[in-house]
Design a protein around this motif. Structure first.
Motif, PDB file in Angstrom:
ATOM      1  N   GLY A 141       0.785  -1.218   0.000  1.00 15.09           N
ATOM      2  CA  GLY A 141       0.000   0.000   0.000  1.00 15.09           C
ATOM      3  C   GLY A 141       0.817   1.267   0.000  1.00 15.09           C
ATOM      4  O   GLY A 141       0.268   2.367   0.125  1.00 15.09           O
ATOM      5  N   THR A 142       2.138   1.147  -0.132  1.00 12.12           N
ATOM      6  CA  THR A 142       3.024   2.306  -0.129  1.00 12.12           C
ATOM      7  C   THR A 142       4.052   2.197  -1.258  1.00 12.12           C
ATOM      8  O   THR A 142       4.122   1.188  -1.956  1.00 12.12           O
ATOM      9  CB  THR A 142       3.809   2.421   1.194  1.00 12.12           C
ATOM     10  OG1 THR A 142       4.813   1.384   1.223  1.00 12.12           O
ATOM     11  CG2 THR A 142       2.897   2.263   2.399  1.00 12.12           C
ATOM     12  N   SER A 143       4.843   3.223  -1.424  1.00 14.34           N
ATOM     13  CA  SER A 143       6.002   3.196  -2.328  1.00 14.34           C
ATOM     14  C   SER A 143       7.279   3.130  -1.508  1.00 14.34           C
ATOM     15  O   SER A 143       8.317   3.699  -1.864  1.00 14.34           O
ATOM     16  CB  SER A 143       6.001   4.437  -3.229  1.00 14.34           C
ATOM     17  OG  SER A 143       4.904   4.413  -4.111  1.00 14.34           O
ATOM     18  N   ILE A 144       7.184   2.425  -0.370  1.00 18.20           N
ATOM     19  CA  ILE A 144       8.312   2.276   0.548  1.00 18.20           C
ATOM     20  C   ILE A 144       8.808   0.836   0.479  1.00 18.20           C
ATOM     21  O   ILE A 144       8.014  -0.107   0.520  1.00 18.20           O
ATOM     22  CB  ILE A 144       7.892   2.626   1.988  1.00 18.20           C
ATOM     23  CG1 ILE A 144       7.346   4.048   2.057  1.00 18.20           C
ATOM     24  CG2 ILE A 144       9.072   2.460   2.949  1.00 18.20           C
ATOM     25  CD1 ILE A 144       6.687   4.388   3.377  1.00 18.20           C
ATOM     26  N   TYR A 145      10.137   0.677   0.397  1.00 19.49           N
ATOM     27  CA  TYR A 145      10.755  -0.638   0.282  1.00 19.49           C
ATOM     28  C   TYR A 145      11.733  -0.825   1.444  1.00 19.49           C
ATOM     29  O   TYR A 145      12.299   0.146   1.958  1.00 19.49           O
ATOM     30  CB  TYR A 145      11.497  -0.782  -1.043  1.00 19.49           C
ATOM     31  CG  TYR A 145      10.612  -0.640  -2.258  1.00 19.49           C
ATOM     32  CD1 TYR A 145      10.213  -1.750  -2.986  1.00 19.49           C
ATOM     33  CD2 TYR A 145      10.181   0.618  -2.683  1.00 19.49           C
ATOM     34  CE1 TYR A 145       9.389  -1.624  -4.108  1.00 19.49           C
ATOM     35  CE2 TYR A 145       9.359   0.754  -3.796  1.00 19.49           C
ATOM     36  CZ  TYR A 145       8.976  -0.375  -4.499  1.00 19.49           C
ATOM     37  OH  TYR A 145       8.168  -0.251  -5.597  1.00 19.49           O
ATOM     38  N   ALA A 146      11.965  -2.068   1.837  1.00 24.86           N
ATOM     39  CA  ALA A 146      12.929  -2.385   2.895  1.00 24.86           C
ATOM     40  C   ALA A 146      13.920  -3.403   2.366  1.00 24.86           C
ATOM     41  O   ALA A 146      13.519  -4.432   1.807  1.00 24.86           O
ATOM     42  CB  ALA A 146      12.214  -2.923   4.129  1.00 24.86           C
ATOM     43  N   ILE A 147      15.206  -3.124   2.534  1.00 29.00           N
ATOM     44  CA  ILE A 147      16.243  -3.988   1.980  1.00 29.00           C
ATOM     45  C   ILE A 147      17.340  -4.249   3.006  1.00 29.00           C
ATOM     46  O   ILE A 147      17.365  -3.661   4.089  1.00 29.00           O
ATOM     47  CB  ILE A 147      16.872  -3.366   0.707  1.00 29.00           C
ATOM     48  CG1 ILE A 147      17.555  -2.032   1.051  1.00 29.00           C
ATOM     49  CG2 ILE A 147      15.836  -3.185  -0.377  1.00 29.00           C
ATOM     50  CD1 ILE A 147      18.336  -1.419  -0.116  1.00 29.00           C
TER      51      ILE A 147
END
Length: 315
Positions: free
Chosen positions: A280-286
């Motif tokens: 639901g966001t344009s946030i990514y976690a790497i």
């Protein structure tokens, strides 16, 4: 208050964050900015002087500082903007982050945001180990910084708590600092590193790996004098003046929690989908923000894959 806009904002300038930034630029993303709370970009490898970095991404066997510098240099050459001493303190919304730096407070708006804040080892206090608070207690990270960056005197005899891959890195750092590792303790049935590493370093540095062991108490007033352990119901004391708590990782998820995003109940990492995206966001976690823990070069390789997907979504 200063405001700025970028296509992609990356929070964290370790190998994962920098690798993602470089790949984004290669994929045609115009404006990529990386913010880093430390004074120098490069992440943990910059104070991990032993070799072993870069096999998966550079196909070379590099020391930590050389590995970190390669990514910093490549990012600068690619046109990535790196802002150090800059800390993301709060979310304005899913596309805006407020950042504090020596220049003041800034609100950055981005089409996509990549979180690459990594993970940290649980220190002694977080493990609730009984005893006083004497000098001579470290995590691997604080040990490496004290040894390689600050050239501080560490001690003479050390006990390493944990038997993960990073634990053997601590043994090598202790050797560099002139400290003898007398024992490595773990509550597991065996070590959690590569078998060859455990055998080679065990022979080379001559320390004893003690499994199925519980730490009962840290001994000492002003300085560590030993550690009391319990194994098979029997207590004993190992004399030492230094204790290094290693591994037992926890993701640096403070910003995730402040954003109110879902966190995995086991690893305490942000919940992401198959493309590393917070739904639901344009946030990514790497990187190691998403546990289980991975080697730095594996984080970098994975980050490049995610970066390509982010670039495609922007197009």
């Amino acid at each position: 208050m200063k405001t700025s806009q970028v296509d992609v904002l990356i929070i964290g300038a370790g190998p994962a964050g920098l690798a993602a930034a470089i790949e984004l630029k290669k994929s045609g993303v115009k404006s990529v900015r990386v913010i880093e709370r430390e004074r120098v970009a490069g992440g943990v490898p910059r104070h991990s002087f032993h070799p072993g970095y870069g096999l998966r991404d550079f196909k070379r066997f590099l020391s930590g500082p050389r590995y970190a510098q390669k990514y910093v240099d490549a990012a600068v050459e690619a046109g990535v903007q790196i802002s150090t001493l800059s800390t993301a303190t709060e979310w304005v919304n899913d596309s805006q982050v407020r950042v504090t730096s020596p220049a003041g407070i800034e609100t950055i708006t981005a089409r996509s945001i990549i979180l690459a804040t990594g993970a940290r080892e649980r220190a002694r206090a977080a493990r609730a180990v009984p005893g006083k608070r004497p000098a001579g207690i470290y995590t691997t990270g604080s040990l490496q910084q004290s040894t390689y960056l600050e050239d501080l005197e560490i001690g003479t005899r050390a006990v390493v708590v944990g038997a993960e891959h990073v634990s053997f890195s601590a043994v090598m750092t202790l050797k560099h600092a002139g400290v003898k590792t007398v024992a490595m303790l773990t509550d597991k049935n065996k070590h959690e590193s590569i078998g060859l590493v455990r055998v080679a370093l065990g022979i080379w540095y001559r320390f004893k790996l003690i499994t199925k062991t519980e730490i009962v108490e840290v001994l000492g007033d002003k300085r560590v004098t030993g550690v009391r352990i319990r194994r098979a119901g029997v207590e004993s004391v190992i004399a030492c003046d230094t204790i290094v708590f290693t591994g037992n990782w926890i993701p640096d998820n403070e910003l995730v929690r402040r954003g109110g995003f879902a966190i995995d109940s086991i690893y305490k990492s942000p919940v992401v989908n198959a493309t590393a995206q917070i739904s639901g966001t344009s946030i990514y976690a790497i990187g190691n923000l998403v546990l289980p823990i991975k080697a730095a070069d594996q984080c970098a390789v994975d980050a490049k894959t995610v970066a390509k997907k982010v670039a495609a979504s922007l197009r």
